[in-house]
Scaffold this motif. Structure first.
Motif, mmCIF file in Angstrom:
data_model
loop_
_atom_site.group_PDB
_atom_site.id
_atom_site.type_symbol
_atom_site.label_atom_id
_atom_site.label_comp_id
_atom_site.label_asym_id
_atom_site.label_seq_id
_atom_site.Cartn_x
_atom_site.Cartn_y
_atom_site.Cartn_z
ATOM 1 N N GLN A 1 0.852 -1.039 0.034
ATOM 2 C CA GLN A 1 0.232 0.389 -0.381
ATOM 3 C C GLN A 1 0.534 1.697 0.066
ATOM 4 O O GLN A 1 1.227 2.621 -0.850
ATOM 5 C CB GLN A 1 -1.076 0.020 0.973
ATOM 6 N N ALA A 2 2.036 1.168 0.351
ATOM 7 C CA ALA A 2 2.840 2.021 0.903
ATOM 8 C C ALA A 2 3.756 3.030 -0.577
ATOM 9 O O ALA A 2 3.862 2.963 -1.110
ATOM 10 C CB ALA A 2 4.112 2.372 1.939
ATOM 11 N N LEU A 3 3.824 1.222 -1.800
ATOM 12 C CA LEU A 3 4.597 1.542 -2.881
ATOM 13 C C LEU A 3 4.258 1.706 -3.299
ATOM 14 O O LEU A 3 4.153 2.591 -4.327
ATOM 15 C CB LEU A 3 4.707 -0.443 -3.201
ATOM 16 N N THR A 4 2.146 1.679 -3.717
ATOM 17 C CA THR A 4 1.539 2.315 -4.830
ATOM 18 C C THR A 4 1.081 2.880 -4.280
ATOM 19 O O THR A 4 0.757 3.876 -5.862
ATOM 20 C CB THR A 4 0.121 1.471 -4.741
ATOM 21 N N VAL B 1 -9.551 -6.601 7.237
ATOM 22 C CA VAL B 1 -7.813 -6.747 6.870
ATOM 23 C C VAL B 1 -8.306 -4.957 6.425
ATOM 24 O O VAL B 1 -6.748 -4.313 7.181
ATOM 25 C CB VAL B 1 -7.920 -7.287 5.682
ATOM 26 N N ASP B 2 -8.359 -4.326 5.612
ATOM 27 C CA ASP B 2 -8.506 -3.889 4.999
ATOM 28 C C ASP B 2 -8.169 -2.027 6.540
ATOM 29 O O ASP B 2 -7.641 -0.980 6.388
ATOM 30 C CB ASP B 2 -9.857 -3.032 4.291
ATOM 31 N N LYS B 3 -9.433 -2.445 7.862
ATOM 32 C CA LYS B 3 -9.550 -1.738 8.736
ATOM 33 C C LYS B 3 -7.522 -1.355 9.209
ATOM 34 O O LYS B 3 -7.278 -0.619 10.064
ATOM 35 C CB LYS B 3 -10.977 -2.685 9.758
ATOM 36 N N HIS B 4 -7.589 -2.675 9.575
ATOM 37 C CA HIS B 4 -6.150 -3.124 10.250
ATOM 38 C C HIS B 4 -5.724 -2.428 9.359
ATOM 39 O O HIS B 4 -4.063 -1.361 10.140
ATOM 40 C CB HIS B 4 -5.915 -4.363 10.264
ATOM 41 N N LEU B 5 -5.176 -2.192 7.813
ATOM 42 C CA LEU B 5 -4.337 -1.726 7.194
ATOM 43 C C LEU B 5 -4.338 -0.344 7.404
ATOM 44 O O LEU B 5 -3.768 0.491 7.539
ATOM 45 C CB LEU B 5 -5.074 -1.655 5.720
#
Length: 711
Positions: free
Chosen positions: A553-556, A619-623
């Motif tokens: 996510q950080a790379l994108t 999973v999105d919440k944790h991210l």
């Protein structure tokens, strides 16, 4: 040879579709709550129960090129690690679907290959910060008050220290048994546990006695009785129900009334017996196998103190599967336990309590056997390769000669790595010589080191220095002290004083579970073995995959620099840089989708989420929370310490907030990722399928005839 050509068609890549279809059969094999599968052989109407990707792939029809590559990839992972195959199989399917979506969006193949490869390498480097040393893990587990297993209910959750606590630990007896009715309780365990009222312990270790022993911690005044039938009765033993009388791992355990009193001293329980805690943390829900492995680890750790080594020696572990006994009879026995015919068992009764002269044969004990690499003389003409004993005396001559050699050296016991001639076996039994075939090489080496026997390839090589002394043979007895007769086969035990060899006896009353139990046990053994070899482990429960998603996510979100600046650094040719930079975000998201699907499927299999949609939302919440935290790795490690990585807000596990400790192997996990992606990218880069050796009419009559062009 006649050949046909089929275009793979990049927009709907046939090979990727085949990989996706094959991999979809293993979705329920992910996570600790695996769903078993029945494999039915239509030709014999026999069925086998499996829960591993290896057995599943072996049972599928892999006639396609992609299927054969998948099989080779999984077999390579299994040969090297014995674990991680289910992860590999699932990611092959997930990434195949992701790549197909990229192709549908006209992403160039070169961009997919380069960006996915770089993305995976970057993730493997990023997750190194999560690695935890084995020393720190054992220290954490030994000091923890919570059992390192996420898969037991609170009522049965007890501290793992009591399993291998040196104050409660007996040395080896004849059989090492860990029956499941008697839950070991440590005096330091939670006061709220249901079983804490009486802290009784059945030790998983015993030394050369006839039975497992009952030990109570010091100061424990609770009462326990042994009934006339030998069944332990105590107020800490709770009745347990299960959904099936066939597939239950619980059964009645019988113990004679003798009790051993010798205890193994240890000054540092965390260092000496931490392998048992680590084994449970790596068990991933395999409760049957972990009890056996804890016994083995404790015994080997005690021996390793003299050698200064903390590794688990897999060469000193063998298995023996027994069909016809309840699973509660599974135990660990010193020496080599195997199954023999009733005639051989009768011979063993005459050989009991007698020191035997032992011979080791590294090959087949047949007249036609020749060692690997044997070259026949070039100037000799062979008239008859396999003489028929019924037609002449040649076979009888060989049998008589081999028997005379054994008798002349007073050999009583012969362990053979390969097959044994049936006629020779019968003659040996008549001469009171016990011959056991199909003995693993590690067993031969173990007996050779202790008895002084030297393995020979042919009996004609035998001399006095090759024969060992001191071996013993006896009928194997179950934990209740009774000899076991399984009908056509009888279990026996070959032993010698000082041998480090241990046999994990795996019992079951269901024929289709035999292979399943053995696979589960060896998977657990090699998880512990690789963890010790690596010297480090990953936090489990989805922590590593979550950090990969956060990193991608950080790379994108990073701005893409001009292609000309990076072309010379990252890509072999400048023309590759432009498409890779243009599609970088899209391809990285496709890579991340594999891990997101992995986490969501595991959560659904564990009933941590009612659907994959809700699992993805969690999973999105944790991210989002990890990104807001500023340090995703610190956030994920904190989730792991709380046992909350894959914990949702609903489901049967939602009400339990106690922390858990589950760990994964480092090398096995990352190599499974690499192998999965390498396979997908390899199939992606194929543009044609050429069929050779087929008859033209056979191909024309097939359902796929329209897709082929004849060459």
């Amino acid at each position: 040879l006649p050949m046909a050509f089929r275009d793979v068609n990049a927009r709907r890549h046939i090979g990727l579709q085949q990989l996706s279809s094959l991999a979809s059969t293993g979705r329920t094999l992910l996570g600790p709550m695996k769903s078993h599968k029945f494999i039915v052989d239509e030709s014999t109407n026999q069925s086998t129960l499996i829960c591993s990707a290896v057995r599943l792939i072996e049972s599928l029809d892999l006639t396609t090129a992609a299927g054969q590559l998948l099989n080779e990839t999984i077999q390579a992972q299994n040969k090297e690690f014995k674990t991680g195959m289910s992860t590999l199989l699932f990611l092959v399917g997930a990434w195949s679907n992701a790549v197909l979506e990229c192709l549908q969006q006209n992403v160039p193949v070169s961009a997919i290959v380069s960006v996915m490869s770089e993305g995976l390498s970057s993730c493997c480097e990023r997750v190194q910060c999560l690695q935890i040393s084995i020393h720190d893990v054992k220290k954490e587990l030994c000091s923890s008050r919570v059992q390192p297993n996420a898969f037991k209910g609170k009522a049965c959750q007890v501290e793992c220290d009591s399993l291998l606590n040196p104050q409660d630990l007996l040395c080896f007896q004849k059989d090492i048994s860990a029956p499941e009715e008697v839950i070991p309780i440590n005096s330091r365990s939670h006061q709220g546990d249901d079983c804490n009222s009486n802290k009784c312990l059945v030790s998983p270790l015993a030394r050369f006695g006839s039975v497992a022993s009952l030990v109570k911690p010091a100061g424990d005044k609770s009462s326990s009785a042994i009934s006339g039938s030998g069944v332990i009765t105590s107020s800490c033993i709770k009745p347990k129900l299960t959904h099936s009388r066939h597939f239950t791992t619980l059964g009645k355990s019988h113990f004679p009334s003798q009790q051993a009193s010798f205890q193994a001293p240890s000054a540092d329980p965390c260092e000496c017996y931490g392998l048992g805690h680590l084994a449970m943390a790596l068990s991933h829900g395999n409760q049957t196998g972990v009890k056996l492995l804890q016994s083995i680890a404790a015994y080997q750790q005690e021996r390793a103190e003299c050698r200064g080594s903390s590794q688990l020696n897999t060469a000193e572990i063998v298995t023996c599967s027994m069909l016809g006994l309840p699973e509660s009879y599974s135990c660990v026995s010193p020496g080599f336990v195997t199954l023999v015919s009733p005639e051989q068992a009768s011979l063993i009764k005459h050989l009991e309590d007698k020191p035997l002269r032992i011979l080791l044969v590294d090959g087949d004990l047949t007249e036609q056997y020749r060692h690997l690499g044997f070259n026949r003389p070039s100037n000799v003409k062979i008239i008859l390769e396999h003489p028929n004993p019924q037609a002449g005396t040649t076979g009888d001559t060989w049998l008589s000669r081999m028997l005379d050699i054994l008798v002349s050296f007073e050999v009583n016991l012969v362990l053979v790595k390969g097959n044994v001639c049936k006629d020779l076996l019968d003659r040996c039994i008549a001469s009171r010589i016990l011959v056991i075939a199909s003995v693993p090489r590690d067993v031969l080496c173990a007996f050779g080191e202790v008895t002084g026997a030297q393995a020979v390839t042919y009996l004609t090589q035998l001399n006095a220095s090759c024969v060992g002394n001191g071996a013993q043979a006896e009928l194997w007895e179950a934990s209740d002290g009774r000899a076991v007769d399984l009908g056509e086969l009888v279990p026996v035990r070959i032993n010698v004083g000082g041998i480090p060899l241990l046999t994990a006896v795996l019992t079951t009353a269901v024929a289709s579970k035999v292979q399943l139990l053995e696979d589960q046990f060896w998977t657990l053994v090699y998880r512990l073995h690789h963890a010790l070899n690596d010297g480090k482990v990953f936090p489990g429960g989805g922590a590593v995959e979550l950090l990969c998603l956060s990193h991608i996510q950080a790379l994108t979100e990073q701005p893409v620099p001009p292609a000309s600046e990076k072309a010379g650094k990252e890509f072999p040719s400048p023309w590759l840089a432009a498409p890779a930079a243009e599609y970088k975000s899209l391809v990285l998201q496709a890579l991340a989708s594999g891990w997101k699907q992995y986490l969501s499927v595991v959560m659904c299999n564990m009933a941590r989420a009612p659907s994959e949609l809700e699992a993805c939302a969690l999973v999105d919440k944790h991210l989002k929370e990890a990104a807001a935290c500023g340090s995703p790795s610190a956030y994920i490690l904190e989730l792991f310490r709380r046992g909350d990585v894959l914990r949702g807000g609903s489901g049967p596990f939602a009400g339990h907030s106690q922390g858990v400790r589950v760990y994964d192997n480092v090398a096995a996990k990352t190599e499974a990722w690499r192998r999965a992606l390498d396979l997908v990218l390899l199939v992606l880069q194929t543009d044609a399928e050429i069929i050779t050796g087929l008859k033209r009419n056979q191909l024309l009559n097939s359902s796929l005839s329209s897709e082929f062009m004849f060459l």
